[in-house]
Design a protein around this motif. Structure first.
Motif, mmCIF file in Angstrom:
data_model
loop_
_atom_site.group_PDB
_atom_site.id
_atom_site.type_symbol
_atom_site.label_atom_id
_atom_site.label_comp_id
_atom_site.label_asym_id
_atom_site.label_seq_id
_atom_site.Cartn_x
_atom_site.Cartn_y
_atom_site.Cartn_z
ATOM 1 N N ARG A 116 3.033 -28.948 35.986
ATOM 2 C CA ARG A 116 2.034 -29.625 35.518
ATOM 3 C C ARG A 116 0.868 -30.407 36.371
ATOM 4 O O ARG A 116 0.121 -30.235 37.060
ATOM 5 C CB ARG A 116 2.084 -30.767 34.301
ATOM 6 C CG ARG A 116 1.438 -30.790 33.549
ATOM 7 C CD ARG A 116 1.073 -32.303 32.525
ATOM 8 N NE ARG A 116 2.387 -33.533 32.954
ATOM 9 C CZ ARG A 116 3.577 -33.199 32.148
ATOM 10 N NH1 ARG A 116 3.326 -32.128 31.180
ATOM 11 N NH2 ARG A 116 4.463 -33.717 32.317
ATOM 12 N N ASP A 162 -2.385 -28.860 37.641
ATOM 13 C CA ASP A 162 -3.300 -30.385 38.499
ATOM 14 C C ASP A 162 -4.036 -30.043 39.627
ATOM 15 O O ASP A 162 -5.729 -30.184 39.524
ATOM 16 C CB ASP A 162 -3.599 -31.954 37.609
ATOM 17 C CG ASP A 162 -2.749 -31.676 36.195
ATOM 18 O OD1 ASP A 162 -3.260 -30.663 35.972
ATOM 19 O OD2 ASP A 162 -1.503 -32.592 36.272
ATOM 20 N N SER A 217 2.726 -29.331 26.491
ATOM 21 C CA SER A 217 3.344 -30.652 26.706
ATOM 22 C C SER A 217 1.757 -30.756 26.703
ATOM 23 O O SER A 217 1.698 -32.354 26.555
ATOM 24 C CB SER A 217 3.812 -30.740 28.699
ATOM 25 O OG SER A 217 3.539 -30.181 30.053
ATOM 26 N N VAL A 218 0.732 -30.429 28.233
ATOM 27 C CA VAL A 218 -0.567 -31.131 27.389
ATOM 28 C C VAL A 218 -0.820 -31.218 25.173
ATOM 29 O O VAL A 218 -1.488 -32.307 25.290
ATOM 30 C CB VAL A 218 -1.397 -30.241 28.186
ATOM 31 C CG1 VAL A 218 -2.835 -30.432 27.671
ATOM 32 C CG2 VAL A 218 -1.179 -30.203 29.888
ATOM 33 N N GLN A 244 0.024 -34.427 24.217
ATOM 34 C CA GLN A 244 -0.563 -35.341 24.871
ATOM 35 C C GLN A 244 -1.534 -35.812 23.300
ATOM 36 O O GLN A 244 -1.949 -37.278 23.653
ATOM 37 C CB GLN A 244 -1.724 -35.264 25.685
ATOM 38 C CG GLN A 244 -0.166 -35.399 27.050
ATOM 39 C CD GLN A 244 -0.844 -35.138 27.907
ATOM 40 O OE1 GLN A 244 -2.053 -35.297 28.666
ATOM 41 N NE2 GLN A 244 0.308 -34.566 29.517
ATOM 42 N N ALA A 272 -6.864 -34.366 26.502
ATOM 43 C CA ALA A 272 -6.047 -34.681 27.311
ATOM 44 C C ALA A 272 -6.595 -33.172 27.390
ATOM 45 O O ALA A 272 -5.923 -32.992 29.096
ATOM 46 C CB ALA A 272 -4.930 -33.968 25.879
ATOM 47 N N THR A 285 -7.704 -34.223 31.083
ATOM 48 C CA THR A 285 -7.045 -34.112 32.392
ATOM 49 C C THR A 285 -6.245 -33.532 32.807
ATOM 50 O O THR A 285 -5.155 -33.736 34.238
ATOM 51 C CB THR A 285 -6.554 -35.316 31.636
ATOM 52 O OG1 THR A 285 -6.877 -36.922 30.726
ATOM 53 C CG2 THR A 285 -4.799 -36.294 32.490
ATOM 54 N N HIS A 286 -6.476 -32.436 32.726
ATOM 55 C CA HIS A 286 -5.377 -31.202 32.491
ATOM 56 C C HIS A 286 -6.325 -29.859 32.817
ATOM 57 O O HIS A 286 -5.869 -29.247 31.373
ATOM 58 C CB HIS A 286 -4.148 -31.154 32.425
ATOM 59 C CG HIS A 286 -3.479 -31.810 32.455
ATOM 60 N ND1 HIS A 286 -3.066 -32.704 33.152
ATOM 61 C CD2 HIS A 286 -3.099 -33.121 30.917
ATOM 62 C CE1 HIS A 286 -1.704 -33.197 33.231
ATOM 63 N NE2 HIS A 286 -2.371 -34.008 31.461
#
Length: 211
Positions: free
Chosen positions: A19, A23, A63-64, A67, A93, A96-97
């Motif tokens: 991740r 990113d 995983s994102v 969030q 979320a 952020t990614h």
């Protein structure tokens, strides 16, 4: 004195490293060789946890999704308020990614967090009285809107050079060079304007259900 042991390799460590790499450098930067180097392990050791690079990227995407706050669908908020609050959390979320959005855009597939997200939205809409087909459409249109808003910045796409917007060619863009420095405010306002318009339209349809 005994030498300190390296942290045990785990799915969580692999996903965290992948991740961070996505990113920082984008999807193309991820390879099992690169991840192994980042984690200080041999490449084959990753295959004890993931069979392929695509599986790793799927786990990063999930995983994102994990969030995103889903509590608004469980605490009694009205459907419109819940959709608004969820969309705000979802966008946060993804912003952020943003580099993982192309993977998320393929749909939840078998990803647990992605499926929980879809289940929460659909369940809340049907519980509020939306017909199943319309509840499905609502989940889809909200996903399109939120993901689209996270893919890039409208305001950031304009350069901060007034000379680029010759009034002879672009008579209505005299202030366009100011957009970049106000990027966050412009993009946030655009998102809220679009979200409010979507929810207003949905509310009209919802009222028509009882007619």
């Amino acid at each position: 004195m005994a030498r300190p042991r390296k942290p045990l390799l785990s799915r969580e460590r692999i996903v965290g490293a992948a991740r961070a790499l996505v990113d920082a450098e984008g999807l193309a930067a991820v390879s099992t060789r690169r991840l192994a180097a980042e984690l200080g392990v041999s490449g084959p050791s990753l295959y004890n946890h993931f069979r392929t690079k695509d599986e790793i990227l799927e786990a990063v995407a999930d995983s994102v999704s994990a969030q995103v706050d889903l509590s608004m669908f469980e605490d009694g908020r009205p459907w419109r308020t819940a959709l608004h609050d969820w969309a705000v959390s979802y966008r946060a979320a993804l912003r952020t990614h943003p580099n993982i959005v192309p993977v998320l855009a393929q749909g939840p597939g078998r990803r647990p967090s992605g499926l929980r997200l879809a289940d929460a939205v659909y369940g809340a809409m049907t519980a509020a009285g939306w017909p199943p087909s319309q509840a499905t459409s609502i989940g889809a249109l909200m996903r399109y809107f939120v993901m689209g808003s996270a893919l890039g910045s409208f305001a950031g796409g304009f350069v901060d050079d007034a000379a680029a917007y010759d009034p002879a060619d672009y008579p209505h863009l005299g202030q366009a060079h100011l957009l970049a420095e106000r990027q966050d405010a412009v993009d946030e306002r655009a998102f809220e304007t679009g979200l409010r318009a979507l929810l207003d339209g949905l509310e009209q349809q919802y009222r028509a259900l009882g007619d």
